[in-house]
Scaffold this motif. Structure first.
Motif, PDB file in Angstrom:
ATOM      1  N   SER A   9       0.966  -0.816  -0.372  1.00  0.00           N
ATOM      2  CA  SER A   9       0.212  -0.183  -0.089  1.00  0.00           C
ATOM      3  C   SER A   9       0.806   0.972   0.555  1.00  0.00           C
ATOM      4  CB  SER A   9      -1.164  -0.185   1.465  1.00  0.00           C
ATOM      5  OG  SER A   9      -1.795   1.016   1.697  1.00  0.00           O
ATOM      6  N   PHE A  10       0.884   2.075  -0.861  1.00  0.00           N
ATOM      7  CA  PHE A  10       1.202   3.240  -1.237  1.00  0.00           C
ATOM      8  C   PHE A  10       0.845   4.434  -1.000  1.00  0.00           C
ATOM      9  CE2 PHE A  10       4.084   0.580  -3.816  1.00  0.00           C
ATOM     10  CZ  PHE A  10       5.237  -0.452  -2.350  1.00  0.00           C
ATOM     11  N   SER A  11      -1.097   3.944  -0.649  1.00  0.00           N
ATOM     12  CA  SER A  11      -2.134   5.024  -0.569  1.00  0.00           C
ATOM     13  C   SER A  11      -1.624   6.227  -0.199  1.00  0.00           C
ATOM     14  CB  SER A  11      -3.441   4.859   0.243  1.00  0.00           C
ATOM     15  OG  SER A  11      -3.148   4.698   1.383  1.00  0.00           O
ATOM     16  N   LYS A  52      -2.754  -6.253  -7.096  1.00  0.00           N
ATOM     17  CA  LYS A  52      -3.444  -5.710  -5.914  1.00  0.00           C
ATOM     18  C   LYS A  52      -2.570  -5.027  -4.751  1.00  0.00           C
ATOM     19  CE  LYS A  52      -6.579  -9.147  -6.552  1.00  0.00           C
ATOM     20  NZ  LYS A  52      -6.628 -10.126  -7.569  1.00  0.00           N
ATOM     21  N   SER A  53      -1.586  -4.269  -5.411  1.00  0.00           N
ATOM     22  CA  SER A  53      -1.238  -3.419  -4.812  1.00  0.00           C
ATOM     23  C   SER A  53      -2.080  -1.464  -5.001  1.00  0.00           C
ATOM     24  CB  SER A  53       0.014  -2.518  -5.263  1.00  0.00           C
ATOM     25  OG  SER A  53      -0.267  -2.355  -6.448  1.00  0.00           O
ATOM     26  N   ASP A  54      -1.504  -0.909  -3.432  1.00  0.00           N
ATOM     27  CA  ASP A  54      -2.497   0.187  -3.690  1.00  0.00           C
ATOM     28  C   ASP A  54      -1.945   1.443  -3.990  1.00  0.00           C
ATOM     29  OD1 ASP A  54      -5.041   1.843  -2.828  1.00  0.00           O
ATOM     30  OD2 ASP A  54      -4.994   1.046  -0.840  1.00  0.00           O
ATOM     31  N   PHE A  55      -2.717   2.608  -4.558  1.00  0.00           N
ATOM     32  CA  PHE A  55      -2.078   4.055  -4.868  1.00  0.00           C
ATOM     33  C   PHE A  55      -2.981   5.015  -4.892  1.00  0.00           C
ATOM     34  CE2 PHE A  55       0.919   0.576  -7.486  1.00  0.00           C
ATOM     35  CZ  PHE A  55       2.206   1.528  -6.896  1.00  0.00           C
ATOM     36  N   LEU A  78       0.118  -5.539 -12.516  1.00  0.00           N
ATOM     37  CA  LEU A  78      -0.779  -4.619 -11.961  1.00  0.00           C
ATOM     38  C   LEU A  78      -1.611  -5.057 -11.890  1.00  0.00           C
ATOM     39  CD1 LEU A  78       0.436  -1.026 -13.745  1.00  0.00           C
ATOM     40  CD2 LEU A  78       1.289  -2.069 -11.391  1.00  0.00           C
ATOM     41  N   ASP A  79      -1.847  -6.965 -12.006  1.00  0.00           N
ATOM     42  CA  ASP A  79      -3.458  -6.754 -11.755  1.00  0.00           C
ATOM     43  C   ASP A  79      -4.104  -6.318 -10.414  1.00  0.00           C
ATOM     44  OD1 ASP A  79      -5.404  -7.994 -13.140  1.00  0.00           O
ATOM     45  OD2 ASP A  79      -5.486  -9.834 -12.084  1.00  0.00           O
ATOM     46  N   GLY A  80      -5.557  -5.911 -10.676  1.00  0.00           N
ATOM     47  CA  GLY A  80      -5.919  -5.645  -9.737  1.00  0.00           C
ATOM     48  C   GLY A  80      -5.595  -4.574  -8.783  1.00  0.00           C
ATOM     49  N   ALA A  81      -4.124  -4.192  -9.773  1.00  0.00           N
ATOM     50  CA  ALA A  81      -4.207  -2.138  -9.084  1.00  0.00           C
ATOM     51  C   ALA A  81      -4.771  -1.302  -8.740  1.00  0.00           C
ATOM     52  CB  ALA A  81      -2.296  -1.944  -9.658  1.00  0.00           C
ATOM     53  N   ASN A  82      -4.745  -0.966  -7.818  1.00  0.00           N
ATOM     54  CA  ASN A  82      -5.828   0.732  -7.431  1.00  0.00           C
ATOM     55  C   ASN A  82      -5.073   1.128  -7.652  1.00  0.00           C
ATOM     56  OD1 ASN A  82      -8.223   2.065  -6.033  1.00  0.00           O
ATOM     57  ND2 ASN A  82      -7.910   1.751  -4.467  1.00  0.00           N
ATOM     58  N   PHE A  83      -5.227   2.275  -9.210  1.00  0.00           N
ATOM     59  CA  PHE A  83      -5.336   4.085  -8.521  1.00  0.00           C
ATOM     60  C   PHE A  83      -6.415   5.014  -8.750  1.00  0.00           C
ATOM     61  CE2 PHE A  83      -2.276   0.659 -11.294  1.00  0.00           C
ATOM     62  CZ  PHE A  83      -1.178   1.404 -11.227  1.00  0.00           C
ATOM     63  N   THR A  84      -7.147   4.621  -7.678  1.00  0.00           N
ATOM     64  CA  THR A  84      -8.548   5.242  -7.898  1.00  0.00           C
ATOM     65  C   THR A  84      -8.256   6.737  -7.286  1.00  0.00           C
ATOM     66  OG1 THR A  84      -9.388   3.590  -7.448  1.00  0.00           O
ATOM     67  CG2 THR A  84     -10.485   5.971  -6.556  1.00  0.00           C
ATOM     68  N   GLU A  85      -8.498   7.845  -7.602  1.00  0.00           N
ATOM     69  CA  GLU A  85      -7.946   8.961  -7.686  1.00  0.00           C
ATOM     70  C   GLU A  85      -6.716   9.525  -8.116  1.00  0.00           C
ATOM     71  OE1 GLU A  85     -10.386  11.681  -7.174  1.00  0.00           O
ATOM     72  OE2 GLU A  85     -11.798   9.680  -7.812  1.00  0.00           O
ATOM     73  N   VAL A 115      -7.443  -3.326 -12.985  1.00  0.00           N
ATOM     74  CA  VAL A 115      -6.877  -2.333 -12.563  1.00  0.00           C
ATOM     75  C   VAL A 115      -8.215  -1.333 -11.936  1.00  0.00           C
ATOM     76  CG1 VAL A 115      -4.605  -2.389 -13.335  1.00  0.00           C
ATOM     77  CG2 VAL A 115      -5.876  -0.441 -14.351  1.00  0.00           C
ATOM     78  N   THR A 116      -7.980  -0.765 -11.551  1.00  0.00           N
ATOM     79  CA  THR A 116      -9.403   0.852 -10.584  1.00  0.00           C
ATOM     80  C   THR A 116      -8.360   1.390 -11.180  1.00  0.00           C
ATOM     81  OG1 THR A 116      -9.865  -1.009  -9.213  1.00  0.00           O
ATOM     82  CG2 THR A 116     -10.317   0.754  -8.798  1.00  0.00           C
ATOM     83  N   VAL A 117      -9.301   2.484 -11.739  1.00  0.00           N
ATOM     84  CA  VAL A 117      -8.623   3.340 -12.167  1.00  0.00           C
ATOM     85  C   VAL A 117     -10.179   4.651 -12.024  1.00  0.00           C
ATOM     86  CG1 VAL A 117      -6.947   2.998 -13.547  1.00  0.00           C
ATOM     87  CG2 VAL A 117      -9.042   3.560 -14.772  1.00  0.00           C
ATOM     88  N   SER A 118      -9.467   5.878 -11.947  1.00  0.00           N
ATOM     89  CA  SER A 118     -10.722   7.017 -12.246  1.00  0.00           C
ATOM     90  C   SER A 118     -11.150   7.912 -13.706  1.00  0.00           C
ATOM     91  CB  SER A 118     -10.341   8.024 -11.008  1.00  0.00           C
ATOM     92  OG  SER A 118     -10.500   7.775  -9.884  1.00  0.00           O
ATOM     93  N   VAL A 119     -12.517   7.596 -13.711  1.00  0.00           N
ATOM     94  CA  VAL A 119     -11.615   8.314 -15.432  1.00  0.00           C
ATOM     95  C   VAL A 119     -12.023   9.268 -15.475  1.00  0.00           C
ATOM     96  CG1 VAL A 119     -13.701   8.189 -17.163  1.00  0.00           C
ATOM     97  CG2 VAL A 119     -14.058   6.814 -15.547  1.00  0.00           C
ATOM     98  N   ASP A 120     -12.064  10.608 -14.660  1.00  0.00           N
ATOM     99  CA  ASP A 120     -11.179  11.855 -14.982  1.00  0.00           C
ATOM    100  C   ASP A 120     -10.051  11.502 -13.893  1.00  0.00           C
ATOM    101  OD1 ASP A 120     -11.384  10.945 -12.048  1.00  0.00           O
ATOM    102  OD2 ASP A 120     -12.577  13.153 -11.571  1.00  0.00           O
ATOM    103  N   LYS A 121      -9.641  10.337 -14.717  1.00  0.00           N
ATOM    104  CA  LYS A 121      -8.101  10.611 -13.794  1.00  0.00           C
ATOM    105  C   LYS A 121      -6.825  10.097 -15.518  1.00  0.00           C
ATOM    106  CE  LYS A 121      -8.080  12.500 -10.762  1.00  0.00           C
ATOM    107  NZ  LYS A 121      -8.041  14.089  -9.078  1.00  0.00           N
ATOM    108  N   LEU A 122      -8.040   9.387 -16.361  1.00  0.00           N
ATOM    109  CA  LEU A 122      -6.782   8.836 -17.336  1.00  0.00           C
ATOM    110  C   LEU A 122      -6.085   9.564 -18.468  1.00  0.00           C
ATOM    111  CD1 LEU A 122      -9.282   5.375 -17.620  1.00  0.00           C
ATOM    112  CD2 LEU A 122      -6.888   5.526 -16.921  1.00  0.00           C
TER     113      LEU A 122
END
Length: 210
Positions: A121-123, A139-142, A157-164, A180-187
């Motif tokens: 986790s690097f959130s 499954k890492s967290d950013f 990077l499978d399952g990595a979280n880049f939300t926000e 991966v999990t991302v925020s649409v407005d950050k892509l």
């Protein structure tokens, strides 16, 4: 991207891990080899110009630790808690960082390569001149992190979280992942391969019709 290497002296004195259990808060200019460290004195500790070789940190709880001009070779930092850490001119090679907690930290001129950092986790952290190279980050967290000159080179990077987290200027085309999990407005500005774009589409809930 240029990453400054750790400024390690040519000659480093051997550090006995037992000496780390006293009240010293500043450990400098040394090498620690083949030890298992499962406890450290309470309070903030600074490691300056330290070379760690084959060292295991068994779920150690750090308080605002600083690693400056340090190198880790074949070390195990799994499940280590180092929130609010400062990592500057740091190299981590062929090491395990599974489940490492490094939230709310500042990373500058850091290279992590040939390592396993699944579930790390690097959130809420700030990254500047940081490269992850041939490293497993499943499954890492950013979450809500700040990226300035960050590279992911041939990483899992499978399952990595880049939300926000803004992925502008980030190139993921050499990496592998199904989703991966991302925020649409950050892509905007993120570089991916055609195949990887399908992974992003799935993360956005789109149905791909063959």
């Amino acid at each position: 991207m240029k990453i400054d290497k750790p400024k390690l002296p040519k000659e480093l004195y051997e550090i006995d891990v037992a000496s780390l259990l006293d009240e010293d808060r500043y450990i400098s200019r040394g090498i620690i080899r083949s030890w298992g460290i499962n406890e450290l004195p309470e309070g903030k500790i600074t490691f300056d110009q330290i070379h760690f070789q084959d060292v295991s940190f068994d779920g150690v709880q750090f308080e605002q630790v600083e690693f400056i001009d340090c190198r880790f070779d074949r070390c195990d930092l799994s499940n280590v808690n180092m929130g609010e850490a400062i990592l500057h001119r740091l190299e981590i090679n062929q090491s395990k960082l599974v489940g490492m907690q490094c939230s709310q930290s500042r990373l500058g001129h850091v290279l992590i390569q040939d390592s396993v950092a699944n579930y790390a986790s690097f959130s809420f952290s700030q990254f500047k001149n940081v490269r992850f190279q041939q490293t497993a980050l499943s499954k890492s967290d950013f979450f809500e992190s700040g990226f300035t000159k960050v590279e992911f080179d041939s990483c899992e990077l499978d399952g990595a979280n880049f939300t926000e987290t803004s992925l502008a200027t980030i190139d993921l085309s050499s990496c592998t992942y199904e989703q991966v999990t991302v925020s649409v407005d950050k892509l905007a500005g993120c570089t991916v391969s055609t195949e990887q774009a399908l992974g992003f589409a799935k993360s956005l809930g789109l149905v791909i019709k063959e």
